[in-house]
Design an enzyme around this catalytic site. Structure first.
Site, PDB file in Angstrom:
ATOM      1  N   LEU A  30       0.838  -1.199   0.000  1.00  0.00           N
ATOM      2  CA  LEU A  30       0.000   0.000   0.000  1.00  0.00           C
ATOM      3  C   LEU A  30       0.876   1.253   0.000  1.00  0.00           C
ATOM      4  O   LEU A  30       0.662   2.176  -0.782  1.00  0.00           O
ATOM      5  CB  LEU A  30      -0.933   0.000   1.209  1.00  0.00           C
ATOM      6  CG  LEU A  30      -1.931   1.151   1.236  1.00  0.00           C
ATOM      7  CD1 LEU A  30      -3.031   0.927   0.213  1.00  0.00           C
ATOM      8  CD2 LEU A  30      -2.546   1.314   2.621  1.00  0.00           C
TER       9      LEU A  30
ATOM     10  N   ASN B 174      -3.302  -6.721  -9.397  1.00  0.00           N
ATOM     11  CA  ASN B 174      -2.279  -5.724  -9.664  1.00  0.00           C
ATOM     12  C   ASN B 174      -1.063  -6.371 -10.307  1.00  0.00           C
ATOM     13  O   ASN B 174      -0.762  -7.530 -10.050  1.00  0.00           O
ATOM     14  CB  ASN B 174      -1.895  -4.977  -8.377  1.00  0.00           C
ATOM     15  CG  ASN B 174      -0.726  -5.623  -7.653  1.00  0.00           C
ATOM     16  OD1 ASN B 174       0.437  -5.417  -8.016  1.00  0.00           O
ATOM     17  ND2 ASN B 174      -1.032  -6.433  -6.642  1.00  0.00           N
TER      18      ASN B 174
ATOM     19  N   PHE C 111       6.863  -3.761  -8.197  1.00  0.00           N
ATOM     20  CA  PHE C 111       7.819  -3.124  -7.285  1.00  0.00           C
ATOM     21  C   PHE C 111       8.150  -1.695  -7.729  1.00  0.00           C
ATOM     22  O   PHE C 111       9.315  -1.273  -7.720  1.00  0.00           O
ATOM     23  CB  PHE C 111       9.115  -3.928  -7.181  1.00  0.00           C
ATOM     24  CG  PHE C 111       9.006  -5.234  -6.440  1.00  0.00           C
ATOM     25  CD1 PHE C 111       7.859  -5.613  -5.772  1.00  0.00           C
ATOM     26  CD2 PHE C 111      10.096  -6.105  -6.419  1.00  0.00           C
ATOM     27  CE1 PHE C 111       7.775  -6.826  -5.098  1.00  0.00           C
ATOM     28  CE2 PHE C 111      10.034  -7.314  -5.753  1.00  0.00           C
ATOM     29  CZ  PHE C 111       8.869  -7.684  -5.090  1.00  0.00           C
TER      30      PHE C 111
ATOM     31  N   SER D 279       6.293 -12.137  -5.130  1.00  0.00           N
ATOM     32  CA  SER D 279       5.478 -11.332  -6.035  1.00  0.00           C
ATOM     33  C   SER D 279       5.463 -11.978  -7.419  1.00  0.00           C
ATOM     34  O   SER D 279       6.523 -12.354  -7.933  1.00  0.00           O
ATOM     35  CB  SER D 279       6.035  -9.913  -6.145  1.00  0.00           C
ATOM     36  OG  SER D 279       5.388  -9.205  -7.185  1.00  0.00           O
TER      37      SER D 279
ATOM     38  N   ASN E 149       4.877 -10.383 -10.066  1.00  0.00           N
ATOM     39  CA  ASN E 149       5.008  -9.287 -11.018  1.00  0.00           C
ATOM     40  C   ASN E 149       6.445  -8.883 -11.326  1.00  0.00           C
ATOM     41  O   ASN E 149       6.681  -7.910 -12.025  1.00  0.00           O
ATOM     42  CB  ASN E 149       4.225  -8.071 -10.513  1.00  0.00           C
ATOM     43  CG  ASN E 149       2.758  -8.392 -10.321  1.00  0.00           C
ATOM     44  OD1 ASN E 149       2.159  -9.069 -11.146  1.00  0.00           O
ATOM     45  ND2 ASN E 149       2.188  -7.928  -9.218  1.00  0.00           N
ATOM     46  N   THR E 150       7.407  -9.611 -10.767  1.00  0.00           N
ATOM     47  CA  THR E 150       8.818  -9.443 -11.106  1.00  0.00           C
ATOM     48  C   THR E 150       9.305 -10.761 -11.700  1.00  0.00           C
ATOM     49  O   THR E 150       9.212 -11.806 -11.046  1.00  0.00           O
ATOM     50  CB  THR E 150       9.655  -9.066  -9.870  1.00  0.00           C
ATOM     51  OG1 THR E 150       9.233  -7.793  -9.383  1.00  0.00           O
ATOM     52  CG2 THR E 150      11.139  -9.004 -10.209  1.00  0.00           C
TER      53      THR E 150
ATOM     54  N   LYS F 203       8.279 -13.911   2.807  1.00  0.00           N
ATOM     55  CA  LYS F 203       6.912 -13.851   2.280  1.00  0.00           C
ATOM     56  C   LYS F 203       6.778 -14.803   1.101  1.00  0.00           C
ATOM     57  O   LYS F 203       7.506 -14.687   0.105  1.00  0.00           O
ATOM     58  CB  LYS F 203       6.562 -12.428   1.850  1.00  0.00           C
ATOM     59  CG  LYS F 203       5.078 -12.255   1.497  1.00  0.00           C
ATOM     60  CD  LYS F 203       4.681 -10.806   1.444  1.00  0.00           C
ATOM     61  CE  LYS F 203       3.177 -10.644   1.250  1.00  0.00           C
ATOM     62  NZ  LYS F 203       2.752  -9.236   1.305  1.00  0.00           N
TER      63      LYS F 203
ATOM     64  N   ASN G 242       1.302 -14.087  -0.275  1.00  0.00           N
ATOM     65  CA  ASN G 242       1.215 -13.015  -1.257  1.00  0.00           C
ATOM     66  C   ASN G 242      -0.027 -13.237  -2.126  1.00  0.00           C
ATOM     67  O   ASN G 242      -0.903 -14.038  -1.791  1.00  0.00           O
ATOM     68  CB  ASN G 242       2.494 -12.988  -2.110  1.00  0.00           C
ATOM     69  CG  ASN G 242       2.880 -11.587  -2.568  1.00  0.00           C
ATOM     70  OD1 ASN G 242       2.023 -10.812  -2.983  1.00  0.00           O
ATOM     71  ND2 ASN G 242       4.156 -11.272  -2.512  1.00  0.00           N
TER      72      ASN G 242
END
Length: 359
Positions: A67, A114, A118, A188, A190-191, A230, A265
């Site tokens: 956030l 999303n 990062f 994540s 997204n990487t 995580k 996550n």
């Protein structure tokens, strides 16, 4: 007590693009924190202290990372009554993240997708913001157990996965003096290739490298900062067992758990939102659809790791009952993110009271 019901603000926020609303909210928090205007969202922190990983959490409800990636709103978030706030993920160098649009609401499912990637201003700017935060001083004035701060670290997108440990070490060196705990984000979606770090050999090597550096930092700063790993919800039983075995090898020193897990996550699965608008967008799905997936991972970890290993449960908490269910699954404390967007700050107090009353 908040003077502005979230139900009044939500229609205006939801009329905007999801990321635009996100940016406006953070800007508002940054401008109003530590001012009289913070009464629009502040509320009394529920006192329900619990010992975990050598720390005293004032209550069992925290904010998940993502956030506030640049640590600009720590004091504003603290005013909402969280027992702990986690900011980041931060990378050594600033980076823009993935192309926009990259954040999507799925209101039918109380969910978000999303693929931010990062996006952040880099370690130096992040630390400058952390140092400006006044929540520790504010807590001392108000009395009670002070809120804790978690700092979440990651790798730059341009860093080859085989050199990922270098980025994590740079970030660990930077955040260590300022963190109550550090989170290592290896999950994540997204990487590119990041989740490869959850595999047996890669995780073993990364934790070993971080453990060596943390021992040096503990002597340098005269304090032991717990580190949480995580992990993703998209793991099968065998993969969870491997992670548990790896953590067991590294993470208990002299009988005191100085490491922990954040489970989980976002998910790349779409079964629960199939056919909904934006369901096919690439990225991580959060909110209600990940609730049971994260609980399953928590249950398996708790069984594998035993009763004393620190577990932070996150994923799909939208009510006090959801928070209690996460504790029953085996989490020691919980975090919210998407629930805050859909339900507002009142969810923080509702969840903290529900867990306290359950206990």
């Amino acid at each position: 007590m908040s003077l502005l019901p979230y139900s009044l603000a939500r229609p205006f926020l939801f009329a905007m693009d999801a990321e635009t609303a996100h940016e406006h909210t953070l800007a508002m928090l940054a401008r109003t924190q530590n001012t009289l205007l913070a009464w629009a969202y502040c509320q009394t922190r529920v006192q329900d202290p619990v010992q975990l990983a050598g720390l005293t959490f004032p209550n069992r409800v925290g904010l998940a990372a993502g956030l506030d990636k640049n640590a600009q709103c720590i004091d504003g978030l603290a005013a909402m009554g969280f027992g702990f706030v986690e900011v980041g993920t931060v990378t050594p160098k600033g980076q823009p993240g993935n192309p926009k649009p990259r954040m999507f609401r799925l209101p039918e499912a109380n969910a978000l997708i999303n693929r931010l990637g990062f996006n952040n201003d880099g370690l130096d700017a992040f630390l400058a913001n952390v140092k400006l935060a006044k929540f520790r001083t504010n807590s001392a004035k108000q009395g009670g157990t002070p809120m804790l701060l978690g700092l979440n670290i990651g790798k730059n997108a341009a860093t080859p996965i085989e050199n990922a440990a270098d980025d994590y070490l740079i970030c660990l060196d930077g955040v260590y003096p300022h963190a109550d705990y550090v989170t290592v984000n290896i999950s994540s979606p997204n990487t590119k290739n990041l989740r490869e770090l959850q595999s047996d050999e890669a995780l073993d090597a990364l934790i070993g490298t971080l453990a060596k550096r943390r021992a040096e930092l503990a002597k340098q700063h005269n304090k032991q900062v717990p580190v949480f790993i995580k992990i993703a919800p998209d793991l099968d039983s065998d993969q969870i067992a491997v992670i548990a075995a790896t953590l067991k090898r590294h993470c208990v020193h002299e009988g005191t758990p100085s490491w922990g897990v954040i489970a989980t996550n976002t998910t790349i699965a779409r079964d629960a939102v199939k056919g909904m608008a934006h369901a096919d967008e690439t990225g991580g799905l959060s909110g209600a659809p990940v609730f049971e997936k994260s609980n399953q991972v928590i249950r398996q970890l708790r069984t594998a790791m035993g009763p004393n290993f620190p577990i932070i449960g996150v994923g799909g908490i939208l009510s006090g009952d959801d928070a209690v269910a996460k504790i029953k699954a085996g989490a020691d404390v919980v975090q919210i993110y998407t629930g805050l967007i859909y339900k507002g700050p009142a969810l923080v107090k509702e969840a903290a009271l529900a867990i306290r009353d359950h206990a």
